[in-house]
Design a protein around this motif. Sequence first.
Motif, PDB file in Angstrom:
ATOM      1  N   CYS A  34      36.736  47.066  34.460  1.00  0.00           N
ATOM      2  CA  CYS A  34      37.317  45.731  34.463  1.00  0.00           C
ATOM      3  C   CYS A  34      38.561  45.683  35.348  1.00  0.00           C
ATOM      4  O   CYS A  34      38.751  44.760  36.136  1.00  0.00           O
TER       5      CYS A  34
ATOM      6  N   LEU B 103      38.089  43.660  38.907  1.00  0.00           N
ATOM      7  CA  LEU B 103      38.517  42.279  38.743  1.00  0.00           C
ATOM      8  C   LEU B 103      40.019  42.106  38.703  1.00  0.00           C
ATOM      9  O   LEU B 103      40.506  40.993  38.599  1.00  0.00           O
TER      10      LEU B 103
ATOM     11  N   PRO C  34      37.920  31.415  33.672  1.00  0.00           N
ATOM     12  CA  PRO C  34      36.635  32.018  34.051  1.00  0.00           C
ATOM     13  C   PRO C  34      36.858  33.153  35.041  1.00  0.00           C
ATOM     14  O   PRO C  34      37.785  33.135  35.842  1.00  0.00           O
ATOM     15  N   VAL C  35      36.010  34.156  34.942  1.00  0.00           N
ATOM     16  CA  VAL C  35      36.181  35.366  35.737  1.00  0.00           C
ATOM     17  C   VAL C  35      35.423  35.242  37.046  1.00  0.00           C
ATOM     18  O   VAL C  35      34.265  34.837  37.062  1.00  0.00           O
ATOM     19  N   ALA C  36      36.088  35.547  38.135  1.00  0.00           N
ATOM     20  CA  ALA C  36      35.410  35.543  39.431  1.00  0.00           C
ATOM     21  C   ALA C  36      35.008  36.967  39.776  1.00  0.00           C
ATOM     22  O   ALA C  36      35.842  37.857  39.815  1.00  0.00           O
ATOM     23  N   THR C  37      33.712  37.169  39.969  1.00  0.00           N
ATOM     24  CA  THR C  37      33.268  38.530  40.286  1.00  0.00           C
ATOM     25  C   THR C  37      32.800  38.575  41.731  1.00  0.00           C
ATOM     26  O   THR C  37      31.658  38.867  42.022  1.00  0.00           O
TER      27      THR C  37
ATOM     28  N   LYS D  67      27.521  42.975  35.658  1.00  0.00           N
ATOM     29  CA  LYS D  67      26.948  41.695  35.229  1.00  0.00           C
ATOM     30  C   LYS D  67      27.549  41.226  33.906  1.00  0.00           C
ATOM     31  O   LYS D  67      27.777  40.038  33.700  1.00  0.00           O
TER      32      LYS D  67
ATOM     33  N   LEU E 108      30.418  41.472  32.884  1.00  0.00           N
ATOM     34  CA  LEU E 108      31.733  40.868  33.076  1.00  0.00           C
ATOM     35  C   LEU E 108      31.654  39.354  33.131  1.00  0.00           C
ATOM     36  O   LEU E 108      32.633  38.662  32.896  1.00  0.00           O
ATOM     37  N   LYS E 109      30.459  38.848  33.449  1.00  0.00           N
ATOM     38  CA  LYS E 109      30.362  37.410  33.685  1.00  0.00           C
ATOM     39  C   LYS E 109      30.121  36.599  32.410  1.00  0.00           C
ATOM     40  O   LYS E 109      30.074  35.387  32.463  1.00  0.00           O
TER      41      LYS E 109
ATOM     42  N   PRO F  25      30.827  34.372  29.627  1.00  0.00           N
ATOM     43  CA  PRO F  25      32.035  33.578  29.409  1.00  0.00           C
ATOM     44  C   PRO F  25      32.541  33.663  27.965  1.00  0.00           C
ATOM     45  O   PRO F  25      31.781  33.923  27.037  1.00  0.00           O
TER      46      PRO F  25
END
Lengths: 511, 160
Positions: free
Chosen positions: A80, A84, A230-233, A386, A388-389, A391
């Motif tokens: 992580c 990120l 929201p996480v940007a990968t 994956k 990580l995405k 929400p």
Amino acid sequence: MISTALSDLWFGFGIALLPQNLLWCFIGVLIGNIVGVLPGMGVLAAISILLPLTYSLPPVAAILMLAGIYYGAQYGGAICAILLNLPCHPPHAVTCLDGFPLTQQGKAGTALGITMLASFFGASFGIMEMIFFAPVLVRLAIQFGSTEIFSLMLLGLLAGSTLAKGSPLKGVGMTVLGLLLSVVGTDVTTGVPRFTFGILQLTDGVELVALALGLFGIAEFLKSVNRTLPVATGNATIRLKDMRPSRSELRQAAFPILRGTLVGSLCALIPGTGPTIASFVAYATEKKLAKDPSRFGRGAIEGVAAPEASTHSSVQGDFIPTMSLGIPGDSVMALLLGALLIQGIAPGPQLIKEHPDIFWGLIASFWIGNIMLLVLNVPMIGIWVKLLKIPYRYLYPSALFFICIGVFSTNNDLFQVGETLVIGIIGYGFVALRFEPAPILLGFILGSRLEENFRRSMLISHGDLMIFIDRPISAGFILLSVVLILAQVYFRVLRRKPPLIRVPTDEGAFE
Amino acid sequence: MTDGPSSWAHDLAAGCVLAGVGVGAIVVGQSYGIGTLQRMEPGFFPVALGVILIGIGLGLAVSALKLRARQGHATTPLFDVPDWRGWLFIVGGVLSFLVFSTYGGLLPGAFACVFISAMGDRTTTWSRALVLAGCVAVAGSIFFAYVLKVQMPLFTWGPA
């Protein structure tokens, strides 16, 4: 000594390699790894959610699994941090500093590869430290009377609450609050119900699982809902072959890994200084030793290798005081100790002798678990990315249900669910006042033993408080406590120097 | 936001809260009898903790006032505004679990808990929350009822 340690270890592997233990160890590290990767899920929350599930397991399997969550999460947390730039877990906050620049330069694979190597090396060293150090500590501790135990606990509580994050005074405040919570319920010596306010369910005391899930589950959801971004990968596509570091990168990382490991294992021996502090110290050491410190923060491989190695060696070393003395160094260890207590196993120096299967099985499982984690992480890195995405809006409602049903199943009583909710709301209040709730758990776990040993010491000495100073070992612990407090006062109040490295104020949603 | 550094107002309130808890511990604790150091009664330990808490609380409050003198009064914003929507639905989710699992069983309890708490997120939609609640409720209930054998019926009518 070495031969006995080896034969004990052999025995431990025999326990840990039993199919059912192997399975639970795998489940533990797998869940730990998932939790480590998921932004917004914490180790404490994960362990407390799974704690009720371990009631029906044999003690060895229960502790193997819960411990696996802890060190498994460290592997996930690194992913992580590097990919990120999210310090999901405090110990990996420094890894972001150089790990993310490496990702931006397209070298995420290398960074992760080095991390895995460093982690495994650090963890192995921490395990060795435990094998040789814990029996020595036990030999010392077995002679401790109630006076020594009280002083040692005092030292442990002070160190645990003042050396962790945040203001030391607030930390001590939370610890004392935890001690006070441990008073609730029937008094062991006299049978008088205390602070139950006529509520029948409280005569057994505050439920550990309800407390942990209220503080680290509900309170954290109340804090984080609609606040997590929201996480940007973007740069997060890694293939297996990218992860192999080149020979020159390996040479560059070798000594930082070694130094980081040493820093971590030293930090593990000082109560209260867990992996977070270890990783910061390791990073600072590398930066100081480097010929060109300006490379740090722009993708120096040493800046990833050293903190990761130190985190992992200190995570494993953390188990030493917990398993050999029964004094947890931080709240995760307190929770594991609580799991042992629920299983009816008294923690303390007698644990290794009375339950060698737990102690040596746990140590052997560390190694097995770490190998599993390597296998899980290296070839399957794409799956973790994956994950990580996912929400937060899907995570917290599901976790809330697990909390409700988990708390219910501890006693098959819905009262506990209500108790958790109340603790969660109050816990949010404390979080909003910038308290760190984790030390509450430390105080709560140690509270009843602290009171009991204090009472016993006072009976022996006929009410003379000087007994804590008259006995040499106890006096040593008291002296250390005083030094600790004076050092805190000196550094925090008198100097007010900015810290060596800025600790990110928001260290992930949990913990 | 509940992040951000601690301001003097936080520390002042924190100190008062701790001291208040300490007072409470002393008032309730002394009713169990304090005794002497040699012969402690059940109230001794909690009263001692109460005294320590008051000390810590006062210490926090004093340092907060010192900080205020240095920083001046204009530190914005003093306190966090909780996210009321999230709050309402999370607390409601747990309460609905209590109600629906008592009067309906595990499956309705799980569904209500997940659905209501999911609606607390401002970016979610009805359909998303419904699907999530359905999946978690079915999978979770089966797992807990059949694999872990939790002592709660899947369906029931009226209080158990």
